[in-house]
Design a protein around this motif. Structure first.
Motif: not given
Length: 324
Positions: A175-181
Motif C-alpha cells: 500500500r505504501t509502495g516501499t521496499t523493505m527487507l
C-alpha cells in the motif's frame, strides 16, 4: 401421544426454551461442552478460550472443557470439529489461521466454508507497528518518506509465516509502495527482543505484547492497525490515517460443525454474546487490548468469506510463497 412423537415434541420445546434449560438437557445426558483450540496451552487463543469457556459454562449451567489440539497451523483442531456431531457439544475456537490455511495447504481435510457453522466472532486483536527506539522517524508519514528515500535499507522482523503480523507487513509495503527487507523469526518474543536491541528496524506485533515496551520507551510506536486508537494507547494513531484502507487484526471466533439446527445456533450465539459483557471477559479482553465484536452468525459467515477473498488477493499481489 405416541412415545416417539412425544419425545420429539419435548426436544423441540427444549430447543426453543431458555438457555439454562438447553444446558441442563446436555448436562443431564452427562456430556460436557468441548471447545477445541488449535494451539498449545498458554497462548492468546487458549487463554481467551479458557475464560470464555468458564463464563459460558456458567451461562448455560453446564461444564465446558478446553481441548488443545495443536499442530499443522490449527488444521488438526479444525478437522476434529468438522467431523463432530452438529449437536452443539463440540465447538472450535477459530483464529486468523482458519482463513489463511486454504492458501497454505493445497488440500485440507475439510471445506472451510461448508464444513462449519459460524456462531460469532468474539474479538479482534489489533497489532502495533513499532520501531527501534532510535529510528530516524516518529510517524507513519515519516517512516514512508524515509523508506522511499532509502529503498531496501530498512528491514521488518516477521514472526510467523502466514500470521496476521506477516500479512500486515506485506500489505503495508504494498500500500505504501516501499521496499523493505523481511527478516523471518519463529516467534514474536525473539523478534521483539532483537528490535529492542536494535538488530532490526520494524515489527508488527500484538498490542498486548508491545504495550509495556512502548510505555517504557524500549521501542517506538508508529501506529496501530485498527480503525481507531486503542484505549490502552490513546495517543498512538491508526495507520489508516496515513495509509487509507490499511487495517489488520488477529481475530478469534467460535464455530460448530456444519448442519447445526438454526435454533441451536441462535441459542449459542446469544449465550456467547452475553458472555462478552461478563466482568471476567471484559477484564481478559482489556488485558489483551482486544476489541469486543459479537458478530451475528450471518455476519461472521460473511466475514470469513470476505477475509478469505482479501487474503487470497494479498498473497497473489505480494507474491507470497508458502511451502506445503
Amino acid at each position: 401421544m405416541p412415545r416417539p412423537v412425544q419425545r420429539r415434541f419435548i426436544l423441540d420445546a427444549l430447543m426453543a426454551a431458555p438457555l439454562l434449560t438447553l444446558g441442563g438437557l446436555a448436562q443431564a445426558q452427562g456430556r460436557p461442552m468441548t471447545i477445541v483450540v488449535g494451539s498449545t496451552a498458554g497462548g492468546s487463543t487458549d487463554t481467551l478460550a479458557r475464560v470464555l469457556g468458564k463464563v459460558l459454562g456458567e451461562q448455560l449451567g453446564r461444564s465446558v472443557v478446553i481441548d488443545n489440539k495443536p499442530g499443522a497451523n490449527g488444521t488438526i483442531a479444525d478437522g476434529l470439529v468438522a467431523r463432530a456431531a452438529p449437536d452443539g457439544n463440540t465447538l472450535l475456537m477459530a483464529a486468523m489461521a482458519f482463513t489463511v490455511n486454504p492458501l497454505i495447504y493445497k488440500k485440507l481435510p475439510y471445506d472451510p466454508l461448508d464444513s462449519f457453522t459460524p456462531l460469532t466472532m468474539v474479538a479482534r486483536l489489533p497489532n502495533l507497528l513499532v520501531a527501534r527506539k532510535d529510528a530516524p522517524f516518529n510517524t507513519a508519514a515519516e517512516l514512508i518518506a524515509y523508506a522511499k528515500a532509502h529503498p531496501g535499507k530498512l528491514n521488518f522482523a516477521v514472526a510467523g509465516l502466514g500470521s496476521s503480523i506477516h500479512l500486515a507487513t506485506e500489505d503495508f509495503k504494498l500500500r505504501t509502495g516501499t521496499t523493505m527487507l523481511a527478516v523471518p523469526y519463529k516467534g514474536t518474543s525473539a523478534a521483539l527482543t532483537d528490535l529492542m536491541a536494535g538488530a532490526v528496524d520494524l515489527l508488527f506485533v500484538g498490542s498486548a505484547s508491545a504495550m509495556s515496551h512502548v510505555q517504557a520507551g524500549s521501542v517506538k510506536a508508529i501506529g496501530v492497525t485498527s480503525k481507531a486508537p486503542i484505549a490502552q494507547l490513546p495517543n498512538v494513531p491508526p495507520l489508516s490515517a496515513t495509509v487509507p484502507g490499511f487495517e489488520s487484526s488477529a481475530w478469534f471466533g467460535l464455530m460448530g460443525p456444519s448442519k447445526m439446527d438454526p435454533r441451536l445456533t441462535e441459542t449459542l450465539y446469544q449465550a456467547i454474546k452475553a458472555c462478552l459483557s461478563h466482568p471476567d471477559m471484559v477484564a481478559k479482553l482489556d488485558a489483551e487490548a482486544a476489541i469486543r465484536v459479537s458478530y451475528t452468525p450471518a455476519e461472521f459467515s460473511q466475514f470469513i468469506r470476505d477475509e478469505m477473498t482479501r487474503l487470497r488477493d494479498l498473497v497473489t499481489r505480494a507474491n507470497i510463497k508458502f511451502e506445503s
